[in-house]
Design a protein around this motif. Sequence first.
Motif, PDB file in Angstrom:
ATOM      1  N   ASP A 171     -42.433 -66.232 -16.803  1.00 27.57           N
ATOM      2  CA  ASP A 171     -41.115 -65.629 -16.964  1.00 27.57           C
ATOM      3  C   ASP A 171     -40.829 -65.299 -18.426  1.00 27.57           C
ATOM      4  O   ASP A 171     -40.192 -64.297 -18.735  1.00 27.57           O
ATOM      5  CB  ASP A 171     -40.012 -66.511 -16.369  1.00 27.57           C
ATOM      6  CG  ASP A 171     -39.914 -67.884 -17.005  1.00 27.57           C
ATOM      7  OD1 ASP A 171     -40.949 -68.411 -17.453  1.00 27.57           O
ATOM      8  OD2 ASP A 171     -38.798 -68.428 -17.039  1.00 27.57           O
ATOM      9  N   GLU A 172     -41.355 -66.115 -19.346  1.00 28.74           N
ATOM     10  CA  GLU A 172     -41.187 -65.813 -20.770  1.00 28.74           C
ATOM     11  C   GLU A 172     -42.028 -64.593 -21.160  1.00 28.74           C
ATOM     12  O   GLU A 172     -41.585 -63.749 -21.942  1.00 28.74           O
ATOM     13  CB  GLU A 172     -41.564 -67.002 -21.648  1.00 28.74           C
ATOM     14  CG  GLU A 172     -41.290 -66.736 -23.121  1.00 28.74           C
ATOM     15  CD  GLU A 172     -41.580 -67.920 -24.027  1.00 28.74           C
ATOM     16  OE1 GLU A 172     -41.662 -67.686 -25.250  1.00 28.74           O
ATOM     17  OE2 GLU A 172     -41.720 -69.046 -23.542  1.00 28.74           O
ATOM     18  N   SER A 218     -42.776 -62.122 -19.176  1.00 32.61           N
ATOM     19  CA  SER A 218     -42.048 -60.969 -18.624  1.00 32.61           C
ATOM     20  C   SER A 218     -40.875 -60.578 -19.506  1.00 32.61           C
ATOM     21  O   SER A 218     -40.693 -59.395 -19.821  1.00 32.61           O
ATOM     22  CB  SER A 218     -41.539 -61.282 -17.218  1.00 32.61           C
ATOM     23  OG  SER A 218     -42.596 -61.510 -16.348  1.00 32.61           O
ATOM     24  N   ARG A 219     -40.076 -61.578 -19.906  1.00 29.18           N
ATOM     25  CA  ARG A 219     -38.926 -61.280 -20.771  1.00 29.18           C
ATOM     26  C   ARG A 219     -39.381 -60.707 -22.107  1.00 29.18           C
ATOM     27  O   ARG A 219     -38.760 -59.789 -22.644  1.00 29.18           O
ATOM     28  CB  ARG A 219     -38.091 -62.551 -21.003  1.00 29.18           C
ATOM     29  CG  ARG A 219     -37.189 -62.919 -19.844  1.00 29.18           C
ATOM     30  CD  ARG A 219     -36.174 -63.998 -20.230  1.00 29.18           C
ATOM     31  NE  ARG A 219     -36.793 -65.190 -20.796  1.00 29.18           N
ATOM     32  CZ  ARG A 219     -37.220 -66.239 -20.090  1.00 29.18           C
ATOM     33  NH1 ARG A 219     -37.113 -66.214 -18.777  1.00 29.18           N
ATOM     34  NH2 ARG A 219     -37.746 -67.280 -20.703  1.00 29.18           N
ATOM     35  N   THR A 220     -40.481 -61.239 -22.633  1.00 32.48           N
ATOM     36  CA  THR A 220     -41.005 -60.756 -23.914  1.00 32.48           C
ATOM     37  C   THR A 220     -41.452 -59.305 -23.805  1.00 32.48           C
ATOM     38  O   THR A 220     -41.164 -58.487 -24.682  1.00 32.48           O
ATOM     39  CB  THR A 220     -42.159 -61.650 -24.396  1.00 32.48           C
ATOM     40  OG1 THR A 220     -41.671 -62.988 -24.545  1.00 32.48           O
ATOM     41  CG2 THR A 220     -42.736 -61.156 -25.707  1.00 32.48           C
ATOM     42  N   MET A 252     -40.363 -57.042 -21.654  1.00 32.31           N
ATOM     43  CA  MET A 252     -39.189 -56.192 -21.491  1.00 32.31           C
ATOM     44  C   MET A 252     -38.411 -56.048 -22.808  1.00 32.31           C
ATOM     45  O   MET A 252     -37.960 -54.956 -23.137  1.00 32.31           O
ATOM     46  CB  MET A 252     -38.281 -56.743 -20.380  1.00 32.31           C
ATOM     47  CG  MET A 252     -38.933 -56.735 -19.000  1.00 32.31           C
ATOM     48  SD  MET A 252     -39.600 -55.127 -18.495  1.00 32.31           S
ATOM     49  CE  MET A 252     -38.077 -54.195 -18.320  1.00 32.31           C
ATOM     50  N   ALA A 253     -38.282 -57.134 -23.545  1.00 32.55           N
ATOM     51  CA  ALA A 253     -37.568 -57.068 -24.831  1.00 32.55           C
ATOM     52  C   ALA A 253     -38.339 -56.214 -25.838  1.00 32.55           C
ATOM     53  O   ALA A 253     -37.734 -55.445 -26.599  1.00 32.55           O
ATOM     54  CB  ALA A 253     -37.344 -58.478 -25.386  1.00 32.55           C
ATOM     55  N   GLU A 268     -31.187 -55.355 -21.515  1.00 30.80           N
ATOM     56  CA  GLU A 268     -32.375 -56.173 -21.736  1.00 30.80           C
ATOM     57  C   GLU A 268     -32.305 -57.443 -20.903  1.00 30.80           C
ATOM     58  O   GLU A 268     -33.262 -57.822 -20.266  1.00 30.80           O
ATOM     59  CB  GLU A 268     -32.503 -56.555 -23.214  1.00 30.80           C
ATOM     60  CG  GLU A 268     -32.886 -55.417 -24.106  1.00 30.80           C
ATOM     61  CD  GLU A 268     -32.897 -55.829 -25.563  1.00 30.80           C
ATOM     62  OE1 GLU A 268     -33.217 -56.996 -25.856  1.00 30.80           O
ATOM     63  OE2 GLU A 268     -32.582 -54.982 -26.399  1.00 30.80           O
ATOM     64  N   SER A 269     -31.153 -58.110 -20.893  1.00 31.10           N
ATOM     65  CA  SER A 269     -31.059 -59.372 -20.179  1.00 31.10           C
ATOM     66  C   SER A 269     -31.107 -59.159 -18.672  1.00 31.10           C
ATOM     67  O   SER A 269     -31.645 -59.985 -17.950  1.00 31.10           O
ATOM     68  CB  SER A 269     -29.790 -60.129 -20.574  1.00 31.10           C
ATOM     69  OG  SER A 269     -28.645 -59.403 -20.189  1.00 31.10           O
ATOM     70  N   ALA A 272     -34.825 -58.531 -17.444  1.00 28.16           N
ATOM     71  CA  ALA A 272     -35.754 -59.650 -17.402  1.00 28.16           C
ATOM     72  C   ALA A 272     -35.695 -60.317 -16.043  1.00 28.16           C
ATOM     73  O   ALA A 272     -34.624 -60.564 -15.503  1.00 28.16           O
ATOM     74  CB  ALA A 272     -35.396 -60.663 -18.492  1.00 28.16           C
ATOM     75  N   GLU A 291     -35.658 -63.091 -13.207  1.00 32.89           N
ATOM     76  CA  GLU A 291     -35.159 -64.461 -13.169  1.00 32.89           C
ATOM     77  C   GLU A 291     -36.231 -65.368 -12.589  1.00 32.89           C
ATOM     78  O   GLU A 291     -37.030 -64.970 -11.760  1.00 32.89           O
ATOM     79  CB  GLU A 291     -33.899 -64.528 -12.314  1.00 32.89           C
ATOM     80  CG  GLU A 291     -32.740 -63.766 -12.927  1.00 32.89           C
ATOM     81  CD  GLU A 291     -31.479 -63.908 -12.101  1.00 32.89           C
ATOM     82  OE1 GLU A 291     -31.384 -64.859 -11.312  1.00 32.89           O
ATOM     83  OE2 GLU A 291     -30.610 -63.063 -12.251  1.00 32.89           O
TER      84      GLU A 291
END
Length: 157
Positions: free
Chosen positions: A81-82, A84-86, A88-89, A135-136, A139, A141
């Motif tokens: 998940d980190e 993925s968020r990275t 996307m950010a 952005e949030s 990401a 969940e």
Amino acid sequence: MNLGEDMDGNILDPDGARERLAAWKDQIEKLAADTKTMSERLQEVRVTATDPKGLVELTIDSTGALVDIKLTNRMERTAPDEVSRTIMATLAEAKNQLADRSQEIIADTVGTESAAARAISESVGNHLRTSPAEESTAAPEADVEDDNENKSFMEKW
């Protein structure tokens, strides 16, 4: 006002009218050339961005489409998940950089004085920029039922 006078009250002469038309034609030709240059430069733009932790490096083209992504071995020690968020950010940051670069090209080629140039620049910015709220929500969940939450990407395989 007589038919032969312009708004300033000066009598129009054929030579003056020809000069104004020639100047107008030159301005139109310059604008067309500048617009062509702008379009060519915008199409060539690519932006590469890397996240601060060094997990991902990605490249986008002039439309904001992802054309390359490189994941480092640091990803193996990072929760999915980190990662993925990275990704996307980093993609959002690349698009913001692309918007900045595109707006610089527009200003350099067609300027910022005309309403058309300002509209093009604003449209590019609106199309490419990503706000923090987007952005949030972009990401993924974490899946509450998934016991793999604290495992690295490679451990889940």
